[in-house]
Design a protein around this motif. Structure first.
Motif, PDB file in Angstrom:
ATOM      1  N   GLY A 169       0.816  -1.209   0.000  1.00  0.00           N
ATOM      2  CA  GLY A 169       0.000   0.000   0.000  1.00  0.00           C
ATOM      3  C   GLY A 169       0.848   1.257   0.000  1.00  0.00           C
ATOM      4  N   ALA A 170       0.322   2.291  -0.596  1.00  0.00           N
ATOM      5  CA  ALA A 170       1.062   3.554  -0.722  1.00  0.00           C
ATOM      6  C   ALA A 170       1.076   4.354   0.572  1.00  0.00           C
ATOM      7  CB  ALA A 170       0.456   4.393  -1.836  1.00  0.00           C
ATOM      8  N   ASP A 171       0.189   4.018   1.516  1.00  0.00           N
ATOM      9  CA  ASP A 171       0.090   4.831   2.731  1.00  0.00           C
ATOM     10  C   ASP A 171       1.028   4.374   3.848  1.00  0.00           C
ATOM     11  OD1 ASP A 171      -1.339   2.468   3.055  1.00  0.00           O
ATOM     12  OD2 ASP A 171      -2.809   3.379   4.393  1.00  0.00           O
ATOM     13  N   ARG A 172       1.737   3.273   3.664  1.00  0.00           N
ATOM     14  CA  ARG A 172       2.661   2.813   4.706  1.00  0.00           C
ATOM     15  C   ARG A 172       3.943   3.652   4.664  1.00  0.00           C
ATOM     16  NH1 ARG A 172       1.557  -2.003   7.494  1.00  0.00           N
ATOM     17  NH2 ARG A 172      -0.124  -3.172   6.551  1.00  0.00           N
ATOM     18  N   PRO A 173       4.531   3.923   5.821  1.00  0.00           N
ATOM     19  CA  PRO A 173       5.760   4.732   5.846  1.00  0.00           C
ATOM     20  C   PRO A 173       6.940   3.993   5.223  1.00  0.00           C
ATOM     21  CG  PRO A 173       5.200   3.946   8.053  1.00  0.00           C
ATOM     22  CD  PRO A 173       4.074   3.551   7.153  1.00  0.00           C
ATOM     23  N   LEU A 174       7.891   4.760   4.712  1.00  0.00           N
ATOM     24  CA  LEU A 174       9.127   4.193   4.174  1.00  0.00           C
ATOM     25  C   LEU A 174      10.068   3.955   5.356  1.00  0.00           C
ATOM     26  CD1 LEU A 174       9.686   6.560   1.103  1.00  0.00           C
ATOM     27  CD2 LEU A 174       8.313   4.479   1.244  1.00  0.00           C
ATOM     28  N   THR A 175      10.345   2.697   5.655  1.00  0.00           N
ATOM     29  CA  THR A 175      11.157   2.373   6.824  1.00  0.00           C
ATOM     30  C   THR A 175      12.402   1.554   6.496  1.00  0.00           C
ATOM     31  OG1 THR A 175       9.841   0.391   7.248  1.00  0.00           O
ATOM     32  CG2 THR A 175       9.171   2.424   8.399  1.00  0.00           C
ATOM     33  N   GLU A 176      12.488   1.047   5.277  1.00  0.00           N
ATOM     34  CA  GLU A 176      13.616   0.214   4.862  1.00  0.00           C
ATOM     35  C   GLU A 176      14.210   0.788   3.578  1.00  0.00           C
ATOM     36  OE1 GLU A 176      14.725  -2.496   6.463  1.00  0.00           O
ATOM     37  OE2 GLU A 176      13.139  -2.470   7.973  1.00  0.00           O
ATOM     38  N   PRO A 177      15.514   0.589   3.347  1.00  0.00           N
ATOM     39  CA  PRO A 177      16.108   1.063   2.095  1.00  0.00           C
ATOM     40  C   PRO A 177      15.370   0.555   0.853  1.00  0.00           C
ATOM     41  CG  PRO A 177      17.854   0.460   3.613  1.00  0.00           C
ATOM     42  CD  PRO A 177      16.541   0.054   4.254  1.00  0.00           C
ATOM     43  N   HIS A 201      12.232   0.171   0.480  1.00  0.00           N
ATOM     44  CA  HIS A 201      11.042   0.996   0.265  1.00  0.00           C
ATOM     45  C   HIS A 201      11.394   2.240  -0.544  1.00  0.00           C
ATOM     46  CE1 HIS A 201       9.451  -0.761   4.313  1.00  0.00           C
ATOM     47  NE2 HIS A 201       9.363  -1.644   3.321  1.00  0.00           N
ATOM     48  N   TRP A 202      12.514   2.845  -0.209  1.00  0.00           N
ATOM     49  CA  TRP A 202      12.971   4.032  -0.937  1.00  0.00           C
ATOM     50  C   TRP A 202      13.304   3.659  -2.378  1.00  0.00           C
ATOM     51  CZ3 TRP A 202      13.145   8.926   1.220  1.00  0.00           C
ATOM     52  CH2 TRP A 202      12.916   8.988   2.596  1.00  0.00           C
ATOM     53  N   ARG A 203      14.044   2.555  -2.569  1.00  0.00           N
ATOM     54  CA  ARG A 203      14.441   2.110  -3.902  1.00  0.00           C
ATOM     55  C   ARG A 203      13.215   1.849  -4.777  1.00  0.00           C
ATOM     56  NH1 ARG A 203      16.544  -2.578  -2.636  1.00  0.00           N
ATOM     57  NH2 ARG A 203      14.841  -3.816  -3.445  1.00  0.00           N
ATOM     58  N   ARG A 204      12.206   1.235  -4.210  1.00  0.00           N
ATOM     59  CA  ARG A 204      11.007   0.889  -4.965  1.00  0.00           C
ATOM     60  C   ARG A 204      10.144   2.106  -5.294  1.00  0.00           C
ATOM     61  NH1 ARG A 204       9.818  -4.529  -1.379  1.00  0.00           N
ATOM     62  NH2 ARG A 204      11.357  -5.806  -2.457  1.00  0.00           N
ATOM     63  N   ASN A 205      10.451   3.229  -4.684  1.00  0.00           N
ATOM     64  CA  ASN A 205       9.650   4.435  -4.913  1.00  0.00           C
ATOM     65  C   ASN A 205      10.418   5.554  -5.602  1.00  0.00           C
ATOM     66  OD1 ASN A 205       6.816   4.169  -3.760  1.00  0.00           O
ATOM     67  ND2 ASN A 205       8.082   3.199  -2.192  1.00  0.00           N
ATOM     68  N   VAL A 206      11.552   5.225  -6.231  1.00  0.00           N
ATOM     69  CA  VAL A 206      12.291   6.235  -6.988  1.00  0.00           C
ATOM     70  C   VAL A 206      11.344   6.822  -8.026  1.00  0.00           C
ATOM     71  CG1 VAL A 206      14.134   6.556  -8.689  1.00  0.00           C
ATOM     72  CG2 VAL A 206      14.595   5.297  -6.581  1.00  0.00           C
ATOM     73  N   GLY A 207      11.353   8.152  -8.111  1.00  0.00           N
ATOM     74  CA  GLY A 207      10.472   8.862  -9.031  1.00  0.00           C
ATOM     75  C   GLY A 207       9.205   9.376  -8.373  1.00  0.00           C
ATOM     76  N   ARG A 208       8.925   8.931  -7.171  1.00  0.00           N
ATOM     77  CA  ARG A 208       7.701   9.350  -6.475  1.00  0.00           C
ATOM     78  C   ARG A 208       8.004  10.515  -5.521  1.00  0.00           C
ATOM     79  NH1 ARG A 208       4.057   4.773  -5.261  1.00  0.00           N
ATOM     80  NH2 ARG A 208       2.588   6.446  -4.884  1.00  0.00           N
ATOM     81  N   LEU A 209       6.960  11.262  -5.205  1.00  0.00           N
ATOM     82  CA  LEU A 209       7.047  12.390  -4.294  1.00  0.00           C
ATOM     83  C   LEU A 209       6.919  11.885  -2.865  1.00  0.00           C
ATOM     84  CD1 LEU A 209       7.229  15.507  -4.511  1.00  0.00           C
ATOM     85  CD2 LEU A 209       4.740  15.549  -4.322  1.00  0.00           C
ATOM     86  N   VAL A 210       7.794  12.347  -1.976  1.00  0.00           N
ATOM     87  CA  VAL A 210       7.798  11.891  -0.592  1.00  0.00           C
ATOM     88  C   VAL A 210       7.915  13.096   0.340  1.00  0.00           C
ATOM     89  CG1 VAL A 210      10.311  11.548  -0.527  1.00  0.00           C
ATOM     90  CG2 VAL A 210       8.883  10.267   1.051  1.00  0.00           C
ATOM     91  N   THR A 211       7.224  13.020   1.478  1.00  0.00           N
ATOM     92  CA  THR A 211       7.390  14.013   2.536  1.00  0.00           C
ATOM     93  C   THR A 211       8.138  13.341   3.675  1.00  0.00           C
ATOM     94  OG1 THR A 211       5.399  15.224   1.939  1.00  0.00           O
ATOM     95  CG2 THR A 211       6.208  15.519   4.189  1.00  0.00           C
ATOM     96  N   VAL A 212       9.234  13.972   4.085  1.00  0.00           N
ATOM     97  CA  VAL A 212      10.124  13.404   5.094  1.00  0.00           C
ATOM     98  C   VAL A 212      10.168  14.334   6.302  1.00  0.00           C
ATOM     99  CG1 VAL A 212      12.473  12.616   5.568  1.00  0.00           C
ATOM    100  CG2 VAL A 212      11.540  12.413   3.252  1.00  0.00           C
ATOM    101  N   LYS A 246      12.803  10.583  10.688  1.00  0.00           N
ATOM    102  CA  LYS A 246      11.859  10.202  11.737  1.00  0.00           C
ATOM    103  C   LYS A 246      10.629   9.554  11.114  1.00  0.00           C
ATOM    104  CE  LYS A 246       9.409  12.052  15.709  1.00  0.00           C
ATOM    105  NZ  LYS A 246       9.084  13.244  16.480  1.00  0.00           N
ATOM    106  N   LYS A 247      10.175  10.096   9.966  1.00  0.00           N
ATOM    107  CA  LYS A 247       8.994   9.582   9.282  1.00  0.00           C
ATOM    108  C   LYS A 247       9.080   9.970   7.811  1.00  0.00           C
ATOM    109  CE  LYS A 247       3.956  10.080   9.408  1.00  0.00           C
ATOM    110  NZ  LYS A 247       2.857  10.790  10.054  1.00  0.00           N
ATOM    111  N   ALA A 248       8.666   9.052   6.938  1.00  0.00           N
ATOM    112  CA  ALA A 248       8.657   9.346   5.506  1.00  0.00           C
ATOM    113  C   ALA A 248       7.463   8.655   4.873  1.00  0.00           C
ATOM    114  CB  ALA A 248       9.948   8.884   4.850  1.00  0.00           C
ATOM    115  N   LYS A 249       6.677   9.426   4.121  1.00  0.00           N
ATOM    116  CA  LYS A 249       5.487   8.870   3.462  1.00  0.00           C
ATOM    117  C   LYS A 249       5.401   9.375   2.029  1.00  0.00           C
ATOM    118  CE  LYS A 249       1.857   7.601   5.584  1.00  0.00           C
ATOM    119  NZ  LYS A 249       0.595   7.457   6.268  1.00  0.00           N
ATOM    120  N   ILE A 250       5.020   8.474   1.150  1.00  0.00           N
ATOM    121  CA  ILE A 250       4.797   8.818  -0.246  1.00  0.00           C
ATOM    122  C   ILE A 250       3.549   9.691  -0.341  1.00  0.00           C
ATOM    123  CG2 ILE A 250       4.104   7.833  -2.493  1.00  0.00           C
ATOM    124  CD1 ILE A 250       7.071   7.485  -1.781  1.00  0.00           C
ATOM    125  N   GLN A 251       3.611  10.701  -1.205  1.00  0.00           N
ATOM    126  CA  GLN A 251       2.471  11.567  -1.456  1.00  0.00           C
ATOM    127  C   GLN A 251       1.769  11.072  -2.722  1.00  0.00           C
ATOM    128  OE1 GLN A 251       1.664  14.099   0.819  1.00  0.00           O
ATOM    129  NE2 GLN A 251       3.199  12.819   1.828  1.00  0.00           N
TER     130      GLN A 251
END
Length: 157
Positions: A86-94, A96-107, A144-149
């Motif tokens: 799901g897109a609403d889960r926080p990015l907590t592992e490397p 997660h970040w790799r799989r979301n390259v190109g997406r907008l994130v709020t950190v 502390k927290k990172a979520k895809i927008q």
């Protein structure tokens, strides 16, 4: 003595992680909650490139097979749901970040500062964001927290 929900969740992770990894899937979350006289078991999976409906169906069959062959869920009835991370889960592992390259994130950073940008690259220790045209490096240890927008009208560049 009854087994706690946390103990059951840990046992589930122990029996599900390796077989699902053999299918190319990562177990992202296991949630077990009471639902009347039953329990609801939710297993979230993901993989590089994202999961398809076929991946979910295969994972559901594999989880069901494993639960039928073990006593990890005990005797109490349960309902099984297998889904994507799901897109609403926080990015907590490397990954997660790799799989979301190109997406907008709020950190939100450990110092309480907040930054929003597009992930342009990531590795095992940090991600690089495009913040208003400027490359900004964010170390995972500072997050502390990172979520895809969610972007409904994003123009592909």
């Amino acid at each position: 003595m009854p087994v706690s929900t946390d103990q059951t969740r840990d046992r589930l992770a122990g029996v599900l992680t390796e077989p699902l990894a053999a299918s190319g899937l990562d177990v992202e979350a296991i949630d077990l909650t009471p639902a009347g006289k039953r329990r609801l078991l939710r297993v979230a999976v993901d993989k590089d490139g994202g999961v398809t409906l076929d991946d979910i169906a295969e994972a559901t069959r594999e989880v069901s097979r494993i639960l039928d062959e073990t006593d990890v869920m005990g005797e109490q009835p349960y309902t099984l749901e297998v889904s994507s991370r799901g897109a609403d889960r926080p990015l907590t592992e490397p990954r997660h970040w790799r799989r979301n390259v190109g997406r907008l994130v709020t950190v939100t950073l450990a110092d309480k500062a907040s930054v929003t940008g597009r992930i342009i690259e990531s590795d095992d220790t940090r991600a690089v964001l495009d913040v208003d045209g400027t490359s900004t490096e964010v170390g995972y240890g500072d997050v502390k927290k990172a979520k895809i927008q969610i972007e409904f009208n994003r123009k592909e560049s």
